[in-house]
Structure formats: C-alpha cells, structure tokens
Design an enzyme around this catalytic site. Sequence first.
Site, PDB file in Angstrom:
ATOM      1  N   ASP A 132     -21.895 -47.683   5.949  1.00 14.75           N
ATOM      2  CA  ASP A 132     -20.622 -47.876   5.240  1.00 14.75           C
ATOM      3  C   ASP A 132     -20.063 -49.269   5.488  1.00 14.75           C
ATOM      4  O   ASP A 132     -19.675 -49.598   6.607  1.00 14.75           O
ATOM      5  CB  ASP A 132     -19.615 -46.806   5.692  1.00 14.75           C
ATOM      6  CG  ASP A 132     -18.358 -46.789   4.826  1.00 14.75           C
ATOM      7  OD1 ASP A 132     -18.277 -47.562   3.856  1.00 14.75           O
ATOM      8  OD2 ASP A 132     -17.447 -45.997   5.132  1.00 14.75           O
TER       9      ASP A 132
ATOM     10  N   ASP B 151     -18.183 -52.580  -2.233  1.00 18.81           N
ATOM     11  CA  ASP B 151     -18.194 -51.453  -1.307  1.00 18.81           C
ATOM     12  C   ASP B 151     -19.493 -50.663  -1.459  1.00 18.81           C
ATOM     13  O   ASP B 151     -19.888 -50.337  -2.575  1.00 18.81           O
ATOM     14  CB  ASP B 151     -16.977 -50.557  -1.616  1.00 18.81           C
ATOM     15  CG  ASP B 151     -16.845 -49.398  -0.645  1.00 18.81           C
ATOM     16  OD1 ASP B 151     -17.231 -49.567   0.531  1.00 18.81           O
ATOM     17  OD2 ASP B 151     -16.361 -48.327  -1.056  1.00 18.81           O
TER      18      ASP B 151
END
Length: 461
Positions: free
Chosen positions: A147, A340
Amino acid sequence: MANNLLISLLQICLLFLSFSTCALGNLPKFHVVDLHALTSKNVCSPPKDMERFKSVKPALKMVDRHGPCSTLQPAEKLSLKQILSNDQSRVDSIHHRVSAISGKGTTSGPLSPSQITAQSGNSYSVGNYIVHVGIGTPSKTLTLVLDTGSDVTWTQCKPCQRFCYTQQDPIFDPSQSSTYMNVTCNSTPCNDVNNNSCSGSTCLYGVQYGDGSYTVGYYAEDTLTLTPDVIQNFRFGCGQNNKGIFGEIAGLLGLGPSSESFVSQTSDKYQRVFSYCLPPVSSSTGYLNFGSNSDTSNTNRTPMKPGPFYYYLTMTGLSVADKTLPISPTVFSKPGTIIDSGTVITRLPPDAYQALKSAFRENMTQYKMAQSYSILDTCYDFTGFDNVTIPSVGVQFENNVSLDLDSNGILYPISNTQACLAFAGNSDPNDMGIFGNVQQSTFNVVYDIPKGEIGFSPDAC
Ligand SMILES: *[C@@H]1O[C@H](CO)[C@@H](O)[C@H](O)[C@H]1NC(C)=O
Ligand SMILES: *[C@@H]1O[C@H](CO)[C@@H](O)[C@H](O)[C@H]1NC(C)=O
Ligand SMILES: *[C@@H]1O[C@H](CO)[C@@H](O)[C@H](O)[C@H]1NC(C)=O
Ligand SMILES: *[C@@H]1O[C@H](CO)[C@@H](O)[C@H](O)[C@H]1NC(C)=O
Ligand SMILES: CC(=O)N[C@H]1CO[C@H](CO)[C@@H](O)[C@@H]1O
C-alpha cells in the site's frame, strides 16, 4: 468522408490484430480488444519479463490476492460490487484525510468515530496486490498487501490479546525470533509512529482504517528478508489486537512517504527509489523492485511530491482517440492528484470525467449501452462480439508525459459480455483526483523520491 477514412483505418488495424494497439501516425488511435483477454484466466501466467527478475534484485513477485496467482485460499472472494464499493470507501477516506490537512492545517489522525460509522457495512480496501517477505531469525514468510497510501508495516503477532482475524500464514511469534526487539518508548521512531503510546518502556502503535478496522500492538524491530537482501532492525507493528476484513493476508507493507514507511527506513540501502508493475488481470504476475537499479528503461518522468500521506503529481489533460479533450488545466490543478496503489478505479474531477465520458461514448456508438454498474456509469453490452474496437485513452501529466493506457485500463469487465469505462468522477470539484491501479496496470511505475519524480514505461508486465 471522415467516417469512411476511419473505417478503412480500422480495417488496416484489423489486419494487424496481433498488435493490440494500432498507432497510425497522428490519426485517431484505437485498440482492438479481444474480450477474453480482458478477463482473468483460471491459470496463473509467469512474469512476462523473466530477465528482469534475474537482473534487478530484490524482485518480489506481485499478484492480485483474489486471482489464481495468489497463494491465499479463495475463502473470501469479494464480489465485483463489493470491490467497487470498498473502493469508494477508500476514496472517501483519502478525501477526508487530505481535506483535514488542507482545511485545518494540522489534523492528521485517523478518522473520527462518527466518520467511521457513516461508512459501516463497507470494508476498507487496503489494496489488491500481495507480496511475500521474510521476517525474523529464522525467517518466516509472510503474505503482505502492498500500500503506497500507508506508512506503518505491520503483521499480526502472537500472543493475540483480544482479536486476530484468520490469516493463512502461521501468525508471527516474536518469542521464536532471536533478532526480535521492542522499540523503546520516547525514542524518535516511537514518537513518529501512528497513534503511539507506552506500556512501561515499550512503544505501542495503532493504525485505524476507514471502516473501523484496526491493528494495535507493540512497535517492534526485527530482520526483514527480501531475497537476496537482508534488512536488519526493520521497524514494524507487531499487532496483538487486529480487527477487520483483511482477507487472509498477514499484514501490510507500507510504502507511503513518511518517516516510518518501508521506503524511508531503507533509504540507505535503496535510496528511496522503488518501482512496480501491477498485473493487468489477476491471472498475470507483476513485480516490486527496490533501489536505483529498478528503472531499467527510459521512462517518461513527471514531477512528484512525496506527502503528506500520499504521492502527489500533476495531471494536466486527457485524450480520447488521440484527440485532446477541452478541459481547463485548473480543473486538475485546483484539487490536485495523487497516485495510489490501493485505489482501483481512477477518480477525476467532475468536469474532466464528464468530458472523458462523453468523448468515449461518441466513439462507442456502434455498441449497445448497458445499465450503470456501481460507481461505473458508462457500460456496454458486447453480447455477440469476440473483439471490440475502443478508442485509446491518453492521460497527460506535467512535463509532457502522456500515457497511452492499456486496454485493461480503459474497459473494466463486469461479466463475459459486459464492460464499463474504467473511470469515475468525484462529486465535488475540490476533491483530489486519484490515479488508480487499473490505469497503472502494465506500466513500470518508478517512484524516485530524491529526484522528486515518478516515471512510467509501458508493457512491463
Ligand atoms: C516486549 O515487550 C513486552 C511488553 O512489555 C514484553 O512482554 C516482551 O517480553 C518484550 N520482548 C522483548 C524481546 O523484549
Ligand atoms: C488509538 O488507538 C486506540 C487503541 O489503542 C484507540 O482506542 C484510539 O481511538 C486511537 N486513537 C485515535 C485518535 O483514533
Ligand atoms: C479476435 O482477436 C483475436 C486476437 O486478438 C483473433 O485471433 C481472432 O480471430 C479475432 N476474432 C474475430 C472474430 O475477429
Ligand atoms: C511539450 O511539448 C510541446 C509540443 O510537443 C512543446 O512545445 C513544449 O515545449 C514541451 N514542454 C516541455 C516542458 O517539454
Ligand atoms: C469513430 C468515432 O466515433 N470517432 C469520434 C470520436 O469522438 C470524437 C469527438 O470526441 C469525434 O470527433 C470522432 O468523430
């Protein structure tokens, strides 16, 4: 006239079906998409570029946790509707986090309990891509989700004090590792870690995600192994109280920009440079590399600013079928854009999405439209077609970087016969744009923090 010309260009394209892209000079560009290639196979394919795995080390295979390349049991296969609704809750929490800092200046903590209950029912999506790392001495293999929007790396640890969710790998037991140590309280790392507190002289950490999922435990250090590299005294959360729908993973590898992230902790070794390729379908294999040798091709680089929380870049325009859409640059520059790894579908400012969707629809009039699907509102019914011809979609970033998206970044399949334009609009023009993982797929994406750049090169996996 123009239409006839186009039709003959399409015929030329069709002669070259082995090329997925028909680039015909400055003329409109289309992709001929084999619908079967958009969807995942039942069998995992090996990495496309095996040479890269030999020449760039460390190389971690990165795969979709829900697909056939995943080592995780498909115990908890999420439906597409759930994936997209989780994606919206991630986007909401990103927007909340960003507006909290830009609005009030210093608020940076987790969401308040009222925001959390507003989203109850959805589980926060921490991302789809998993890698294997080793931790402790002797080293134990753990399956972590990657992440770029999180900083603290964590795994569930024994003894679980209150809750541990079900994970596939054995839960890490610090007492079995000869190199495990607690981080002491009142040290700089302890002060920098999320939601820290002290139990005696031992530092505690806590991370809470958008849906109320959390991990709390000792902030610890131990040896981390990314074959062939060994990183001593790597700090991570040893989570003794973990709750949430994390789906069989052992924890998370935090690649965010702040000081306690993996990227910052390993700056001596890897110079805060990393790259990845996100696989286009869940049956293909991507990779994650660290270090300045990870940019193996001449990538197009655009300026990037690390933090707060995310990696910021500047989107400047969009094109459909090689035609730049009339969108004022301030539509993008006012809210800004982040990249992202955990957001699935790219979110655009409302005016930009409107322009994209109408140009795309104009070029797809030969196909029957289908009902909207969750957050996707431009969907088609391709019943009866094996191959479809779709316009190319280009995304432009500052410094003349223009990405010609892979077909998997344009059409998101929702069944064997239906697919939707893989973009969504924000409802508020002040909400940040997010360049998501579907659109990044197949690119080698290089994060070069010292240079303040991010690079993209196509066809990497
Ligand atoms: C870490 O701290 C906890 C709580 O203080 C303690 O029970 C444990 O033994 C410590 N582990 C080591 C290796 O110091
Ligand atoms: C920090 O973690 C604790 C759990 O130890 C939690 O109760 C608390 O709500 C968290 N702090 C914030 C500001 O959310
Ligand atoms: C669809 O495309 C594939 C390869 O992309 C090709 O083998 C096949 O013949 C095409 N089918 C039709 C009906 O054009
Ligand atoms: C971008 O490209 C245009 C035309 O292709 C050129 O005029 C301009 O100078 C370029 N800008 C940069 C920053 O390279
Ligand atoms: C083949 C086709 O439909 N082309 C159209 C794509 O959309 C642009 C406008 O955005 C039209 O000018 C093209 O004619």
